[in-house]
Design a protein around this motif. Structure first.
Motif, PDB file in Angstrom:
ATOM      1  N   ALA A   1       0.859  -1.184   0.000  1.00 29.52           N
ATOM      2  CA  ALA A   1       0.000   0.000   0.000  1.00 29.52           C
ATOM      3  C   ALA A   1       0.899   1.239   0.000  1.00 29.52           C
ATOM      4  O   ALA A   1       1.356   1.678   1.045  1.00 29.52           O
ATOM      5  N   ARG A   2       1.186   1.730  -1.134  1.00 28.93           N
ATOM      6  CA  ARG A   2       2.094   2.856  -1.283  1.00 28.93           C
ATOM      7  C   ARG A   2       1.657   3.619  -2.527  1.00 28.93           C
ATOM      8  O   ARG A   2       1.260   3.011  -3.514  1.00 28.93           O
ATOM      9  N   GLU A   3       1.729   4.903  -2.453  1.00 28.23           N
ATOM     10  CA  GLU A   3       1.239   5.738  -3.553  1.00 28.23           C
ATOM     11  C   GLU A   3       1.950   5.394  -4.867  1.00 28.23           C
ATOM     12  O   GLU A   3       3.148   5.121  -4.881  1.00 28.23           O
ATOM     13  N   VAL A   4       1.192   5.393  -5.957  1.00 28.16           N
ATOM     14  CA  VAL A   4       1.771   5.122  -7.274  1.00 28.16           C
ATOM     15  C   VAL A   4       2.085   6.455  -7.946  1.00 28.16           C
ATOM     16  O   VAL A   4       1.191   7.266  -8.154  1.00 28.16           O
ATOM     17  N   PRO A   5       3.337   6.689  -8.281  1.00 25.15           N
ATOM     18  CA  PRO A   5       3.662   7.952  -8.953  1.00 25.15           C
ATOM     19  C   PRO A   5       3.216   7.909 -10.419  1.00 25.15           C
ATOM     20  O   PRO A   5       2.888   6.847 -10.933  1.00 25.15           O
ATOM     21  N   ASP A   6       3.205   9.048 -11.078  1.00 25.09           N
ATOM     22  CA  ASP A   6       3.023   9.078 -12.532  1.00 25.09           C
ATOM     23  C   ASP A   6       4.389   8.748 -13.126  1.00 25.09           C
ATOM     24  O   ASP A   6       5.315   9.557 -13.072  1.00 25.09           O
ATOM     25  N   TYR A   7       4.499   7.513 -13.666  1.00 25.40           N
ATOM     26  CA  TYR A   7       5.812   7.056 -14.142  1.00 25.40           C
ATOM     27  C   TYR A   7       6.302   7.820 -15.369  1.00 25.40           C
ATOM     28  O   TYR A   7       7.466   7.735 -15.721  1.00 25.40           O
ATOM     29  N   SER A   8       5.396   8.547 -16.020  1.00 28.07           N
ATOM     30  CA  SER A   8       5.810   9.331 -17.190  1.00 28.07           C
ATOM     31  C   SER A   8       6.361  10.693 -16.793  1.00 28.07           C
ATOM     32  O   SER A   8       7.024  11.358 -17.603  1.00 28.07           O
ATOM     33  N   ALA A   9       6.104  11.100 -15.546  1.00 31.23           N
ATOM     34  CA  ALA A   9       6.386  12.488 -15.150  1.00 31.23           C
ATOM     35  C   ALA A   9       7.871  12.854 -15.132  1.00 31.23           C
ATOM     36  O   ALA A   9       8.235  13.981 -15.465  1.00 31.23           O
ATOM     37  N   ASN A  10       8.726  11.901 -14.740  1.00 36.46           N
ATOM     38  CA  ASN A  10      10.144  12.237 -14.561  1.00 36.46           C
ATOM     39  C   ASN A  10      11.056  11.745 -15.670  1.00 36.46           C
ATOM     40  O   ASN A  10      12.278  11.789 -15.537  1.00 36.46           O
ATOM     41  N   LEU A  11      10.457  11.290 -16.782  1.00 35.69           N
ATOM     42  CA  LEU A  11      11.272  10.703 -17.855  1.00 35.69           C
ATOM     43  C   LEU A  11      12.336  11.656 -18.368  1.00 35.69           C
ATOM     44  O   LEU A  11      13.454  11.249 -18.691  1.00 35.69           O
ATOM     45  N   GLU A  12      11.986  12.939 -18.448  1.00 38.96           N
ATOM     46  CA  GLU A  12      12.888  13.914 -19.095  1.00 38.96           C
ATOM     47  C   GLU A  12      13.905  14.530 -18.139  1.00 38.96           C
ATOM     48  O   GLU A  12      14.713  15.352 -18.556  1.00 38.96           O
ATOM     49  N   ASN A  13      13.837  14.167 -16.860  1.00 35.50           N
ATOM     50  CA  ASN A  13      14.807  14.752 -15.913  1.00 35.50           C
ATOM     51  C   ASN A  13      16.241  14.524 -16.384  1.00 35.50           C
ATOM     52  O   ASN A  13      16.552  13.476 -16.943  1.00 35.50           O
ATOM     53  N   GLY A  14      17.097  15.499 -16.113  1.00 32.39           N
ATOM     54  CA  GLY A  14      18.503  15.340 -16.464  1.00 32.39           C
ATOM     55  C   GLY A  14      19.156  14.303 -15.559  1.00 32.39           C
ATOM     56  O   GLY A  14      18.673  14.043 -14.451  1.00 32.39           O
TER      57      GLY A  14
END
Lengths: 484, 95
Positions: A239-252
Motif C-alpha cells: 500500500a504505497r502511492e503510485v507515482p506518474d511514471y511518465s512524469a520524470n522521464l525527461e529529468n537530467g
C-alpha cells in the motif's frame, strides 16, 4: 504503423488517423501471418479483441479515453483471463478456462487496452529459453534458430517481431529481463509488491512479479501507470502511492551515480558483451553520470540459493494441481493416490517435475535447516549487499545476460548450464528490487541488454535513466529485417 | 551432495508424482547436479544471520472477518473433471 511505439499509437488513435478496430485488425493479421513460424501465441482472442476495439473506438469518440484506450497488447498466458483459456504453458491447464480475471489484466481491460491473445511461455514460468512449454518452443525473431529467452519468451518474441506493440510478462529470476535482452527490447521487473499477483498463476510467491515488455522506457512508463498499485486481494501487495511514471522521464541525469559491480564483469562474461556494456556506460558518462566500481560479494551465491528457494515455493504452490478440482485428470484412476500421481505425472513436463522434486527434497524432514533455512539466510546476505551499495550509488548497471541468444536445444539437456544463464538477474529477485533491461547494441547481429538495477520503489528513476539513454541512442528502435 | 534411486522414488511419492522407472536415472543425474550447485551455500558462515523469508520483511496484513465474496460453486465446479450434486468425485477412499 506496426513499428510505432504505444506512446505513438496512443496519439494516432486520438487524432483519428486510425481506429482501434483497424489497428487491432492489422496486428491480428500480422499474428496470423507469423505465429506459425515464431509460435509466440498460445491463444489468439480475435473475436474478443475486435469487440474490445469497437468499444475503445466509442470511448475515444466520446472523449473519455485513457492513454492506452484502443491500444492492442498481448498478455503472458500466466494471467487468468475470464472466459479465455489460461494454460501457463502446461498440459495440466490445457483445458482450463479461467473463471475470473487477474487484477493486472483487469486493469488493462478497464483502461481500454485491447487484448490480442495469450502468449507462450516456459511451463509454469520455469525456464530460461521458452523450450519447456507444452505448446512448443518459441523462436527468436532476430534468428529463428535461436531461443528468445524465457520464461516470458512468447511476449518478448511477439513484441520484437512487431506482432504486438507491447506485452505483459512476469519475472521470478529474470523472466522479463533476460528475454528482453535476448530480443532487443525494454523489460522492467518492478519492486516486489508493486504490481498485484492476484490471478497470476504462482510459481515462487516470494519472488514473482509482473512487469511490462515494450520498445522504449517511455512505453514501459505508460504500462506501469496502468499495472502498478495496491490490491487488497494480494496479501503481499504494498500500500504505497503510485507515482506518474511518465512524469520524470525527461529529468537530467547529470551527477547520477552509477555503480558497476566488479562481480558482474568477471569470468563467464562474453568479451563482446563486455565491450557493448562498456560503450553504454561511456554513453552515460557523456550524459553526465558518474561511474563508480562497487562490490556485491555474494553475487555467486544467488543462483545456488535461488534453486532452493524457488523450487521449495514451487513444490508448495503446485500441490494445488491434484486432478480433482480443475486441470488435467488421468484416465481410469485406480485409487486416490493413483489419481494424484498419474494426473500430476502426465500433466507436468520434465522441468516442472524436476523443480517439484528438488523443492520437495529440500523441504523434507531432516533437510529443511540445511537447505531452506540456509538459503533464507544467504538471501539476507545477498539483499544486504544491495543495501550497502545503494548507500553509495543511485543505480547499478551491468550486463543482463552473460551471452547473446543461444541456439534452440543447445542447453535443453543440461539444467545447471541453463540455470547459470540467469546469473546476473536472479539476485535482484532475491532482494525484491526493481530492475530493467534496455537494448544496448548487438554482437554478430544479436541484441545485447544493459541491466539497470534500482533501489526499492525507484522505478521512476530507472525509467528516467533508461529514457535518457534511449534519447541518445536508437538500439531500442531496431527491428529484425523480416518484420520491418 | 548426490541422490540415489531410492531418494528419487521416495521424493516422487512425497510429491505425488508418477515417474516412469525408465526416467529414474535421468532424475538421479539431474537432481544430483542441481544439489551439487546448491552445495556452494555450505561454504558460507551464516551463524548470526536472520533468515529472510520475504523481500520486504512485510507483516501479514489483517482484515475484518467479514464475508467478502459470493458463493460461486457452480462456476468453479464447471471446471472440474467429475462432480455430482455439488460434490467433487474421486475414487472410493473408504470401504
Amino acid at each position: 504503423m506496426h513499428t510505432k511505439t504505444i506512446s505513438q499509437l496512443s496519439a494516432v488513435l486520438r487524432s483519428g488517423e486510425v481506429s482501434s478496430v483497424e489497428l487491432t485488425s492489422l496486428f491480428l493479421d500480422r499474428i496470423k501471418q507469423h505465429n506459425l513460424a515464431l509460435n509466440c501465441f498460445i491463444s489468439i482472442t480475435e473475436a474478443q479483441a475486435l469487440e474490445a476495439a469497437a468499444a475503445a473506438d466509442q470511448r475515444l469518440k466520446a472523449g473519455n479515453a485513457a492513454p492506452l484506450t484502443g491500444v492492442p497488447i498481448a498478455h503472458k498466458d500466466i494471467f487468468c483471463t475470464e472466459g479465455v483459456k489460461t494454460t501457463c504453458g502446461s498440459k495440466m491447464l490445457d483445458n482450463f478456462i479461467a473463471p475470473y480475471e487477474s487484477t493486472c489484466t483487469a486493469k488493462f481491460r478497464d483502461a481500454g487496452a485491447v487484448m490480442l491473445g495469450k502468449t507462450n511461455m516456459d511451463e509454469f514460468a520455469m525456464g530460461s529459453s521458452n523450450e519447456t512449454s507444452y505448446f512448443g518452443a518459441v523462436k527468436n525473431p532476430w534468428d529463428q534458430g535461436r531461443v528468445p529467452g524465457g520464461s516470458s519468451g512468447g511476449s518478448v518474441s511477439a513484441v520484437a517481431a512487431r506482432l504486438a506493440p507491447a506485452a505483459t510478462g512476469t519475472d521470478t529470476g529474470g523472466s522479463i529481463r533476460q528475454p528482453a535482452a535476448l530480443c532487443g527490447l525494454t523489460g522492467l521487473k518492478p519492486t516486489y509488491g508493486r504490481v498485484s499477483r492476484f490471478g497470476m498463476i504462482a510459481f515462487a510467491s516470494s519472488l514473482d512479479q509482473a512487469g511490462p515488455v515494450t520498445y522504449s522506457a517511455e512505453d514501459a512508463a505508460l504500462m506501469m501507470n496502468v499495472m502498478a498499485g495496491f490490491d487488497e486481494r494480494d496479501s503481499t501487495s504494498v500500500a504505497r502511492e503510485v507515482p506518474d511514471y511518465s512524469a520524470n522521464l525527461e529529468n537530467g541525469i547529470e551527477g547520477l551515480k552509477i555503480g558497476l559491480p566488479k562481480e558482474y564483469f568477471g569470468e563467464g562474461l562474453d568479451g563482446n558483451i563486455a565491450r557493448v556494456i562498456d560503450a553504454a556506460i561511456k554513453e552515460y558518462e557523456a550524459l553526465g553520470a558518474v561511474v563508480k566500481e562497487i562490490s556485491l560479494p555474494n553475487t555467486g551465491l544467488a543462483v545456488p540459493t535461488y534453486y532452493v528457494v524457488a523450487p521449495a515455493e514451487c513444490s508448495t504452490n503446485l500441490s494445488r494441481f491434484d486432478g480433482v478440482r480443475f486441470g488435467h485428470r488421468c484416465d481410469d484412476p485406480q485409487d486416490l493416490f493413483d489419481l494424484y500421481t498419474r494426473s500430476r505425472g502426465e500433466g507436468f513436463g520434465l522441468e516442472v517435475k524436476r523443480r517439484i522434486m528438488i523443492g520437495t527434497y529440500v523441504l523434507s524432514a531432516g533437510y529443511y535447516d540445511a537447505y531452506y533455512l540456509k538459503a533464507q539466510k544467504i538471501r539476507r546476505l545477498i539483499s544486504d549487499d544491495f543495501r550497502a551499495a545503494f548507500e553509495k550509488v543511485d543505480v547499478i548497471m551491468g550486463p543482463t545476460t552473460p551471452s547473446t541468444a543461444f541456439k534452440l536445444g543447445e542447453k535443453a539437456d543440461d539444467p545447471v548450464t541453463m540455470y547459470l544463464s540467469d546469473i546476473y538477474t536472479i539476485a535482484v529477485n532475491m532482494a525484491g528490487l526493481p530492475a530493467a533491461s534496455i537494448p544496448a547494441g548487438f554482437v554478430d547481429g544479436l541484441p545485447v541488454g544493459l541491466q539497470v538495477i534500482g533501489n526499492y520503489f525507484d522505478e521512476s528513476r530507472l525509467l528516467n535513466v533508461a529514457h535518457k539513454y534511449q534519447q541518445a541512442t536508437d538500439w531500442h528502435l531496431q527491428v529484425p529485417k523480416e518484420f520491418q | 551432495m548426490s541422490v540415489d534411486r531410492s531418494d528419487i522414488t521416495k521424493v516422487a511419492r512425497l510429491a505425488r508424482l508418477k515417474i516412469d522407472e525408465a526416467d529414474v536415472p535421468q532424475y538421479v543425474d539431474n537432481l544430483s547436479n542441481i544439489l551439487g550447485l546448491v552445495e556452494q551455500m555450505s561454504a558460507v558462515n551464516t551463524d548470526d544471520v536472520v533468515p529472510m523469508a520475504h523481500p520486504l520483511d512485510a507483516a501479514q496484513r489483517l482484515r475484518a472477518d467479514e464475508v467478502s465474496d459470493t458463493n460461486q460453486r457452480d462456476k468453479f465446479q464447471a471446471l472440474a473433471p467429475q462432480v455430482e450434486s455439488g460434490l467433487y468425485l474421486v475414487p472410493k477412499v473408504i470401504e
